[in-house]
Every structure is written in structure tokens, then in C-alpha cells.
Design a protein around this motif. Structure first.
Motif, PDB file in Angstrom:
ATOM      1  N   HIS A   1       0.818  -1.210   0.000  1.00 41.46           N
ATOM      2  CA  HIS A   1       0.000   0.000   0.000  1.00 41.46           C
ATOM      3  C   HIS A   1       0.856   1.267   0.000  1.00 41.46           C
ATOM      4  CE1 HIS A   1      -3.974  -1.696  -0.119  1.00 41.46           C
ATOM      5  NE2 HIS A   1      -3.528  -2.663   0.668  1.00 41.46           N
TER       6      HIS A   1
ATOM      7  N   ASP B   1      -1.384   7.120   8.754  1.00 39.75           N
ATOM      8  CA  ASP B   1      -2.529   6.688   7.949  1.00 39.75           C
ATOM      9  C   ASP B   1      -2.225   5.371   7.237  1.00 39.75           C
ATOM     10  OD1 ASP B   1      -3.994   8.927   8.694  1.00 39.75           O
ATOM     11  OD2 ASP B   1      -3.616  10.008   6.818  1.00 39.75           O
TER      12      ASP B   1
ATOM     13  N   PHE C   1      -4.131   1.818   7.875  1.00 36.97           N
ATOM     14  CA  PHE C   1      -4.738   1.153   6.729  1.00 36.97           C
ATOM     15  C   PHE C   1      -4.180  -0.265   6.573  1.00 36.97           C
ATOM     16  CE2 PHE C   1      -5.287   0.076   2.282  1.00 36.97           C
ATOM     17  CZ  PHE C   1      -6.565   0.532   2.007  1.00 36.97           C
TER      18      PHE C   1
ATOM     19  N   HIS D   1      -6.113  -3.867   6.644  1.00 37.18           N
ATOM     20  CA  HIS D   1      -6.212  -4.599   5.380  1.00 37.18           C
ATOM     21  C   HIS D   1      -5.261  -5.792   5.278  1.00 37.18           C
ATOM     22  CE1 HIS D   1      -8.505  -1.020   4.485  1.00 37.18           C
ATOM     23  NE2 HIS D   1      -9.091  -1.751   3.545  1.00 37.18           N
TER      24      HIS D   1
END
Length: 188
Positions: free
Chosen positions: A107, A162, A166, A170
Motif C-alpha cells: 500500500h 494513515d 490502513f 487490510h
């Protein structure tokens, strides 16, 4: 010396392939369905071995692996073993560390963040009274797990916070550990 930056990869991941994979999944969501498998054979005492090779994904049985990955599960002497290998709850920490790390790297690359360094340390507390059925109030398994991540990336602290939030939400292994998952045990 070539000082040109390769913009087709980030964090060791092929950005073109990443884009193609995402586009393929958007066009055919059935390709996102995977089935991973493992088999296990008891050896003696607390020692057993797991073998992992085949899986189904992207609409087909995978044939990229030519041999099994074999993992020996054991126990330390204090838990009646002979240190044949890490024990299963230690393998769970290994799986969690690997999945959170990979999810973070993936990510970050998708967000345009380059990671320069990333390492984690995990620890968890278990009360054996639960395993041994000595105390009905004791939790069976980890009571809590801590992940300490040391990460250096080319983004602001807020962007990094952040990203890590995340990634935690995930990561398939983290999400599996953090929510109830149906597990069936059947005799064959």
C-alpha cells in the motif's frame, strides 16, 4: 553510473504489474477469490510438520511452485518439546509480521511512498491455564499481541500513521486474528 530512477518499481514491486492486476480484478471480481491450503503430519510429541504448495487463485490452480515449503512445528523443553522448531503460536507471530509488512509495503507503493527501512518486533502473552483447561476464565490463545514497527519512509508522519492504520486494517492475517473466523474441525 546510471542515476536515473526506475519509476516502474517502488519498494521492490512492479508498478505496471500492480496496475494490471488491479484492473483485472476490477473487470472480473471472481479473480480475487483464492483458496490457500496446508497439510500437516504429526511426528512425535509436540513435533509435527506442515507442507504448503498448491493454491487456487486468479481463476486457476497455481502451478508456479515445484516443491513443498515444509515447516517443522515443535515446542521448547518447558512445554514438553525438544526445540524441533518454532511452536505454532510463534508461527502465528511470524505470519502476522510477514503479512503486516507485505501489506504496508504494497500500500505504500500504491500511495507513492518509498520505504527505506522497515522492521518489526512482535510479542504476545498467553496464559497456559486456558490451553490446559485449568481455569475456565483464562483465555485460550493470545490475550493480546503487540507489533512494534520501525519504519523510515519518504512521507510525513501523518501519511505514515494513515498508511500503518490502513495496513493493519487490510492485512489478511491481522484481520483474521482480530475478528472471529469460522473454523471447522472434521474427522475424515
Amino acid at each position: 553510473m546510471n542515476t536515473q530512477v526506475n519509476i516502474q518499481t517502488r519498494n521492490g514491486l512492479d508498478l505496471i504489474q500492480m496496475g494490471q492486476t488491479i484492473e483485472a480484478l476490477k473487470n472480473d471480481p471472481a479473480l480475487a477469490q483464492f483458496e490457500f491450503r496446508a497439510s500437516n503430519q504429526w511426528v512425535d510429541g509436540g513435533e509435527n510438520r506442515s507442507a504448503i504448495r498448491g493454491f487456487y487463485g486468479a481463476g486457476a490452480e497455481d502451478e508456479s511452485r515445484t516443491s513443498d515449503f515444509v515447516f517443522t512445528n515443535g515446542e521448547p523443553p518447558v512445554l514438553l518439546g525438544k526445540n524441533e522448531g518454532a511452536n505454532p503460536v510463534e508461527f502465528l507471530l511470524h505470519a502476522l509480521a510477514g503479512c503486516v509488512t507485505t501489506t504496508t509495503v504494497l500500500h505504500a507503493a500504491a500511495r507513492g511512498i518509498t520505504i527505506r527501512k522497515l522492521s518489526t518486533r512482535l510479542s504476545g502473552n498467553i496464559n497456559l491455564e486456558g490451553l490446559l483447561a485449568l481455569n475456565d476464565e483464562a483465555t485460550v490463545g493470545y490475550e493480546g499481541i503487540r507489533i512494534l514497527m520501525d519504519i523510515d519512509a519518504d512521507c510525513s508522519d501523518r501519511e505514515l500513521d494513515d498508511l500503518l492504520s490502513f495496513a493493519k486494517d487490510h492485512s489478511p492475517v491481522c484481520n483474521t486474528v482480530c475478528r472471529p473466523v469460522a473454523v471447522t474441525l472434521e474427522r475424515v
